[in-house]
Write an enzyme that holds these catalytic residues in place. Structure first.
Site, short mmCIF file in Angstrom:
data_model
loop_
_atom_site.label_atom_id
_atom_site.label_comp_id
_atom_site.label_asym_id
_atom_site.label_seq_id
_atom_site.Cartn_x
_atom_site.Cartn_y
_atom_site.Cartn_z
N ARG A 156 35.10 43.32 42.53
CA ARG A 156 36.01 43.78 43.86
C ARG A 156 35.33 43.32 44.97
O ARG A 156 34.00 42.40 45.05
CB ARG A 156 35.40 45.56 43.84
CG ARG A 156 35.91 46.67 43.24
CD ARG A 156 35.44 47.90 43.15
NE ARG A 156 36.98 48.80 42.17
CZ ARG A 156 36.48 48.99 40.84
NH1 ARG A 156 35.41 48.46 40.76
NH2 ARG A 156 37.08 49.23 40.09
N GLU A 166 50.02 42.41 37.09
CA GLU A 166 49.74 43.55 37.69
C GLU A 166 51.28 43.33 38.59
O GLU A 166 51.84 42.59 39.54
CB GLU A 166 49.43 44.93 38.38
CG GLU A 166 48.93 43.86 39.55
CD GLU A 166 47.58 45.78 39.66
OE1 GLU A 166 47.82 45.47 41.26
OE2 GLU A 166 47.25 45.45 39.12
N HIS A 208 41.62 40.16 39.73
CA HIS A 208 41.91 40.58 38.29
C HIS A 208 41.26 38.97 37.61
O HIS A 208 41.42 38.45 37.69
CB HIS A 208 42.89 41.04 37.53
CG HIS A 208 43.23 42.37 38.54
ND1 HIS A 208 42.31 43.21 38.58
CD2 HIS A 208 44.07 42.68 38.92
CE1 HIS A 208 42.87 44.43 38.82
NE2 HIS A 208 43.93 44.10 39.39
#
Length: 372
Positions: free
Chosen positions: A259, A123, A88
């Site tokens: 990705r 996260e 990210h």
């Protein structure tokens, strides 16, 4: 306070029973990969007053106070198969990339769009069951030892590049391969002969994604086994992939993902390499701080970002909750402010206007998520 109706995401990698089992309902038979609790515009939680994002927009001061919106998203995550290898962007990278793709006229819902918003997406994953994951580049000496154990002649040049400290060129060469399947299959054949957690993970990944270049990328990453209660924190630029298990995930309110394998979705190799931090991480497992408070065992998970803080409470007790917050129960029953009850798999939003409310529970397990 508003009870939240979580939004289920039926991604193919999800398992069919964990979320339903937690909530005490009959599984649908479909994979239920995630259940979202939050105000993300792509899947806002429902409330008695409408979607949570609309509730916040109607009264931002009373719901989130000085925040522009709810800065975090809470999920139940249940993986039966590997998720894509991904990373990210930082806030600056997200802002630049979002503006660039807007200027290029790429629709915001386009499958090949990289930046869906201008936010970063740090996260944390806290395991509810044993949980397998890959996170961050493994220290070079450990990866060299793995390559020696695999003893695949076609990877000898990779060994030399790693010793020279050139992780980027190794990953770039693999992602640029027109047909990685022959090398992937050679690696998997050798891994099947070995008895180690990494070897078993490689075989597991290869069975789910035959011939995928992500198997090669997995050679470079830390392979982690989390026990229930352990946590993994993933900052910007950190390559990672969840493999299998059930847990609570909390992240900044973003959907920006680049990705690098184990997916049929869009892969932008150049953009991925621009945001990835090519520095090894020795141990990405996040240690918690645990103490007794209000009769309960309270665990804090310190993260170096302002978007969220996570507190887990177990046992029996009473804990104050100040909004804006989401309270998620994962076992037992929780009473909020003496007027709202949560059972396992249910969550509620506590707005700023409610002040401090009491979360009372007995033989329960709950998470309290607030801005950091």
């Amino acid at each position: 306070m508003l009870k939240l109706s979580g939004k289920v995401q039926n991604y193919a990698w999800g398992d069919t029973s964990s979320i339903a089992g937690l909530q005490g309902r009959t599984p649908t038979g479909e994979p239920e990969a995630e259940m979202w609790f939050g105000a993300h515009p792509s899947a806002p939680s429902g409330t008695a007053e409408g979607p949570l994002d609309a509730v916040i927009t109607a009264d931002p001061e009373g719901t989130v106070g000085t925040q522009e919106t709810l800065p975090f998203l809470v999920k139940l995550l249940a993986a039966a198969q590997p998720l894509s290898i991904q990373a990210h962007p930082s806030i600056a990278q997200a802002q630049e990339g979002f503006a660039r793709e807007d200027a290029a006229g790429i629709p915001r819902d386009a499958a090949h769009r990289n930046y869906k918003d201008t936010n970063h997406k740090p996260e944390i994953l806290i395991a509810l069951t044993p949980f397998r994951a890959m996170a961050g580049f493994r220290p070079v000496d450990e990866t060299v030892a793995l390559l020696d154990e695999l003893d695949v002649p076609e990877l000898e040049h990779v060994r030399a590049s790693l010793i020279d400290g050139d992780l980027r060129s190794v990953l770039s060469s693999w992602l640029a391969m027109e047909d990685p399947a022959p090398l992937v299959n050679t690696v998997l054949d050798r891994a099947a002969e070995l008895d180690s957690d990494v070897a078993r993970n490689l075989v597991f990944i290869g069975e789910a994604f035959p011939g995928d270049v992500g198997v090669l990328a997995a050679l470079l990453l830390n392979h982690i086994n989390l026990e229930p209660g352990q946590a993994l924190f993933l900052p910007a630029g950190n390559m990672h992939a969840y493999l299998e298990g059930f847990g609570v995930e909390v992240m900044a309110n973003s959907d920006n993902v680049l990705r690098g394998g184990l997916t049929e979705k869009h892969i932008d190799v150049e953009e991925l390499e621009d945001i990835v931090i090519f520095e090894p991480i020795k141990d990405p497992v996040l240690a918690s701080r645990t103490a007794e408070q209000g009769g309960a065992v309270v665990s804090e998970f310190p993260v170096p970002v302002p978007d969220f803080s996570v507190t887990r409470c177990t046992g029996e007790g009473t804990i104050p909750v100040e909004g804006p917050a989401i309270v998620l129960a994962v076992a037992g029953e929780v009473e909020l402010g003496g007027e709202l009850s949560l059972r396992a798999g249910e969550a509620a939003f506590v707005p700023v206007s409610d002040g401090v409310v009491a979360a009372a529970f007995g033989s329960a397990d709950l998470f309290i998520v607030r801005p950091g």
